[in-house]
Design an enzyme around this catalytic site. Sequence first.
Site, PDB file in Angstrom:
ATOM      1  CB  THR A 381      36.765  35.010  36.705  1.00  0.00           C
ATOM      2  OG1 THR A 381      37.396  33.638  35.857  1.00  0.00           O
ATOM      3  CG2 THR A 381      37.189  35.055  38.175  1.00  0.00           C
ATOM      4  CB  THR A 399      37.197  31.085  37.894  1.00  0.00           C
ATOM      5  OG1 THR A 399      36.751  30.989  36.337  1.00  0.00           O
ATOM      6  CG2 THR A 399      38.298  30.098  37.902  1.00  0.00           C
ATOM      7  CB  SER A 453      44.962  36.514  35.121  1.00  0.00           C
ATOM      8  OG  SER A 453      45.729  36.044  34.056  1.00  0.00           O
ATOM      9  N   GLY A 474      40.002  37.261  33.091  1.00  0.00           N
ATOM     10  CA  GLY A 474      41.270  36.808  32.566  1.00  0.00           C
ATOM     11  C   GLY A 474      42.447  37.652  32.693  1.00  0.00           C
TER      12      GLY A 474
HETATM   13  N1  GLY Z   1      40.447  31.156  34.719  1.00  0.00           N
HETATM   14  C1  GLY Z   1      40.813  32.511  34.842  1.00  0.00           C
HETATM   15  C2  GLY Z   1      42.103  32.516  35.562  1.00  0.00           C
HETATM   16  O1  GLY Z   1      42.284  31.799  36.470  1.00  0.00           O
HETATM   17  O2  GLY Z   1      42.638  33.677  35.426  1.00  0.00           O
END
Ligand code: GLY
Length: 569
Positions: A381, A399, A453, A474
């Site tokens: 991300t 992301t 997250s 994450g």
């Molecule tokens: N793909 C990572 C998040 O949205 O936390």
Amino acid sequence: MRAFLLLLLLIVGCSHKVNIVSPAPHFDRSKYDAKASKAMVATQGEATSKATLSILEKGGNIIDAFVTASFTISVERPHSTGLGGGGFLLYYHHAENKVYAFDFREVAPILSTSDMFLTKEGEVQSLLSQEGALAVATPGLVAGLFDIHQRFGRLPWSEIIAPAIDLARNGFPLYDHLHTALKDRKHLLAADPEARKTFLMSDGSVPRMGTVIRQENLAMTLEKIANKGRDGFYKGKVAEAIIKTVRSKRGILTLKDLRDYKMKERTPVFSNYKGLKVFSMPPPSSGGIHVIQILKMLEPHQLKKMGPQSIEAVHLTANSMQRAFVDRATYLGDPDFQSVPVKELLDEKYLSALAKEIKTEKAIRAQDIKPISLPYESSDTTHFSIADGEGNMVASTQTINGWFGSGVIAQGTGILLNNEMDDFAQKVGAQNLFGAVGGGRNLVQAKKRPLSSMSPTIITKNDKPFLALGSPSGTRIITCVAQTILNTVEFGMPLFESVAATRIHQQWLPDILKIEEPFLSEKVEKKLKVMGHNISHEKLGCSIQAIKRENGLWYGVSDPRGEGLAIGL
Ligand code: GLY
């Protein structure tokens, strides 16, 4: 001598020695640590920070700068974010003294079903939600940028996209992190003709460090978006290419999914904390709620007296993280599909009850709290934070999910499509012995947004701008953001040390206290083990990008663990 000691005290906020990471030897600290400026940009990309600052220099406002940063970082960190993905924005509007939250997260295609990643026997096939066309959710980034710019932007749309077009066309030298991601995802990129041509050598090998990475097809797509706005992506040739590629690889995205995509304005989650106001991203992100929960559980314990990185402070911090992640697994999902008890989770009485619960002699065992499984979440991300000369701030996390997302490029467009479907719980896990509350709220459903997250966070002090920050990585985003706020606010550390200090992570399941390099002191770690913490030394992958206001000027830090740039005007 006295002056020196005073300075030392100031640096660590108290008499405790704090372990911090240093920038890699080939980088000088000034790249990460920008001082006393009228405006400030901190991003994970050097070219992106410079392009964003140039927009502010030529009279663009904070939203123009946000759009430039978003498009340019999409080009510069193609493994982390891009037009084929989505994200969140927190925007502090100084004149209104208001924080806006915008959600341009990806959405499950209309043909999605709750068992789409399961075998007939009900087993999870995780590769299907991580690699290839079935992993692709409807991208939201371009719609978000366009709609936000229509509402708040100042400079013409095409002008603020121009730096991204230049970077895609002229390229940039391959750097460490992208090189590592290429090595890791080589098999995936090699399977897609355009990804292979763009990112690998003609013999299929990974290019050497320093090789110029050019993305001509992406430059042409960006030109279409510059000319036609959101329709340049969600309708016409680009949309058709996305659908044709996805359908040819047995994905389920349709033109209707693209046409119908809508960004959402949300109400930020909010809490008072140590005389400050903390605003963060609400569901479908879990981030904001849990950053606030961690801070509020720790507030009554006065960690400052214990000292940063002391046994007591680390033990309580780990316990608060663990407790927040129990709530994450139990209550969080897309609020448009399941009710999320945001008010209850942030209720002062509830949090002070949890604050008492975390004060234990020994580490709390995961099974003694509530055994519900957590969905898998990937570690990539990107995040940036910007402030302008008018006291406005933005914090945005964006992301395509895993490194290079699904690994699928819509042929002829240069757009790497996300694998955000993997942020759904593919099924409620076998460990969920007590029923469906857990990952059940985050099961796949048509048009639903997967749980995130990402925690872009903005803090004000006496109704004036104070701090904006966020990170990739994450579930670790939540704990890295919370620790940076603790370091700054609770321990009074300067911004660079707050970001550079050794971090820990505890997410309930697995029941492990992760500690990154340069680790905590031997004495502290030994005692934590005796208290029952299962310690593991691991990289956490966070890259905090933070800006802070002091005496009317901006300070910025780009995490010295990465290759970004903090730069002031
Ligand atoms: N793909 C990572 C998040 O949205 O936390």
